[in-house]
Design a protein around this motif. Structure first.
Motif, PDB file in Angstrom:
ATOM      1  N   VAL A  84       0.832  -1.202   0.000  1.00  0.00           N
ATOM      2  CA  VAL A  84       0.000   0.000   0.000  1.00  0.00           C
ATOM      3  C   VAL A  84       0.869   1.256   0.000  1.00  0.00           C
ATOM      4  N   GLN A 100       0.637   4.402  -2.560  1.00  0.00           N
ATOM      5  CA  GLN A 100       0.535   5.782  -2.096  1.00  0.00           C
ATOM      6  C   GLN A 100       1.615   6.653  -2.743  1.00  0.00           C
ATOM      7  N   LEU A 149      -4.125   9.700  -1.740  1.00  0.00           N
ATOM      8  CA  LEU A 149      -4.860   8.468  -1.453  1.00  0.00           C
ATOM      9  C   LEU A 149      -5.890   8.703  -0.355  1.00  0.00           C
ATOM     10  N   ILE A 181      -8.197   2.391   0.338  1.00  0.00           N
ATOM     11  CA  ILE A 181      -7.807   1.278  -0.523  1.00  0.00           C
ATOM     12  C   ILE A 181      -8.472   0.007  -0.016  1.00  0.00           C
ATOM     13  N   PHE A 201      -7.120  -4.255  -6.728  1.00  0.00           N
ATOM     14  CA  PHE A 201      -7.384  -3.341  -5.615  1.00  0.00           C
ATOM     15  C   PHE A 201      -8.388  -2.284  -6.081  1.00  0.00           C
ATOM     16  N   ILE A 257      -9.176   1.551  -5.338  1.00  0.00           N
ATOM     17  CA  ILE A 257      -8.542   2.697  -4.688  1.00  0.00           C
ATOM     18  C   ILE A 257      -9.336   3.973  -4.944  1.00  0.00           C
ATOM     19  N   TYR A 264      -9.088   8.112  -4.560  1.00  0.00           N
ATOM     20  CA  TYR A 264      -8.075   9.145  -4.402  1.00  0.00           C
ATOM     21  C   TYR A 264      -8.622  10.492  -4.877  1.00  0.00           C
TER      22      TYR A 264
END
Length: 374
Positions: A52, A56, A66, A69, A79, A81, A83
């Protein structure tokens, strides 16, 4: 019971049909979304996932911050995510091995499922529709009880007849058997689904369920007592601590991987894990793991929080909660059937189809009797 069953059935028939059909459709929302986004969700499994922290750093180089997640338990899934870039929020799938942005989820079906949910909850009529729906489902609960009373055979030798459908009989007999027999086999699950739906609609149902599980009633919560004062003090102190944490400046940002490693020590099982970073509303790192390590494989949420320095601040483990709070945290998946994943969704789908059929077979049975009487 026969009169109650008849009239409540006629009054609530359209409501029950609507609730069951829309419930059947909405239950598969996640599965349909996965099918539409399958090329982005499923990836080729490789040797090692990126951490992770690497994600980031990758986002930071791109001028993005970020927010959260979601790490799947299976290695062949991407994943998810969230952001922020230039004050605009984004959510996308990322390949956990290459770090490639696979794109945002396809939400073309969202409008359809929003309409289905609106029909299911309130007939697309706002609060008025919600009350009409609630009244119809309340009648359905009484119908299930009265139907069970009417199902009970007058003699034990008739029990087998009440438990089977005579498919080689005439249409009227098959229709009656379908209504009578399928209603008996499904009434407990249908009653449970209906009650958990009423839990969302009516505060008095919510209050009754919470009290029956050992919780305090809504009226008692406001009553002053030493225990209440203690609970209030704990809540107030937690709010003060959070305010202090918001103003807290951290010279060196804590490693996200360290947060996950500390979580793994407390919750040592493999599961879908969501890490939310501190924001303007919440100054803490929030880690949620969905524990399926139980006999039925039920999805039970465990949550842990850390401050900006990576110090453990709180943990809310499902099995540590009292029964009423366990039920509260699972009310929605218990109502929708998502609690056990796809197998329980399919089971609820079949039960809801039976619920959909009951008003129809009941109406046909009543109409045939009425026509013969005339």
């Amino acid at each position: 019971m026969g009169i109650i069953h008849l009239w409540l059935g006629l009054l609530s028939m359209l409501i029950v049909v609507n609730v069951c059909v829309t419930g059947c459709l909405y239950a598969f929302k996640n599965q349909f979304s996965e099918f539409v986004n399958r090329e982005k969700i499923f990836v080729s499994e490789n040797s090692k996932r990126k951490t992770v922290d690497e994600f980031q750093q990758m986002l930071s180089k791109n001028g993005s911050d970020l927010k959260s997640i979601m790490i799947p338990a299976d290695g062949n899934r991407s994943f998810v995510i969230s952001y922020t870039k230039n004050d605009v929020d984004f959510t996308a799938f990322f390949n956990p091995y290459s770090g490639e942005n696979l794109g945002a989820p396809n939400v073309g079906n969202t409008k359809f499922f929003e309409t289905v949910l609106d029909l299911h909850r309130n007939l697309m009529m706002g609060n008025v529709g919600r009350q009409i729906n609630g009244a119809g489902v309340l009648m359905f609960c009484i119908l299930l009880f009265s139907g069970f009373i009417l199902w009970i055979p007058k003699k034990w030798k008739q029990l087998n007849q009440s438990l089977t459908v005579k498919f080689n009989g005439k249409f009227q007999r098959i229709n009656y058997d379908l209504h009578n027999t399928l209603g008996f086999y499904s009434f407990l699950v249908l009653f449970f689904i209906a009650v958990t739906g009423l839990y969302i609609t009516y505060p008095w149902v919510k209050n009754a369920l919470i009290v029956s599980m050992g919780g305090d009633s809504i009226s008692q919560i406001s009553t002053s007592s030493e225990e209440d004062n203690s609970a209030f003090d704990n809540l107030f102190n937690d709010m003060l601590n959070r305010q202090k944490e918001k103003a807290q400046n951290v010279e060196k940002p804590v490693s996200l991987q360290k947060i996950l490693d500390e979580t793994q020590k407390i919750l040592p099982y493999n599961a879908v894990t969501t890490l939310e970073l501190p924001n303007k509303d919440n100054p803490r790192f929030m880690v949620t793991k969905i524990n399926t390590d139980n006999f039925l494989g039920a999805m039970l949420p465990d949550q842990i929080s850390f401050d900006k320095k990576g110090n453990l601040k709180s943990q809310e483990l499902f099995w540590d909660k009292p029964l009423n709070k366990q039920f509260t945290s699972l009310a929605k998946p218990l109502h929708t059937g998502e609690i056990l994943g796809l197998k329980s969704i399919i089971f609820y789908f079949i039960i809801s189809l039976i619920g959909f059929s009951l008003p129809i077979t009941g109406f046909i049975f009543w109409f045939n009797k009425l026509r013969k009487a005339l």
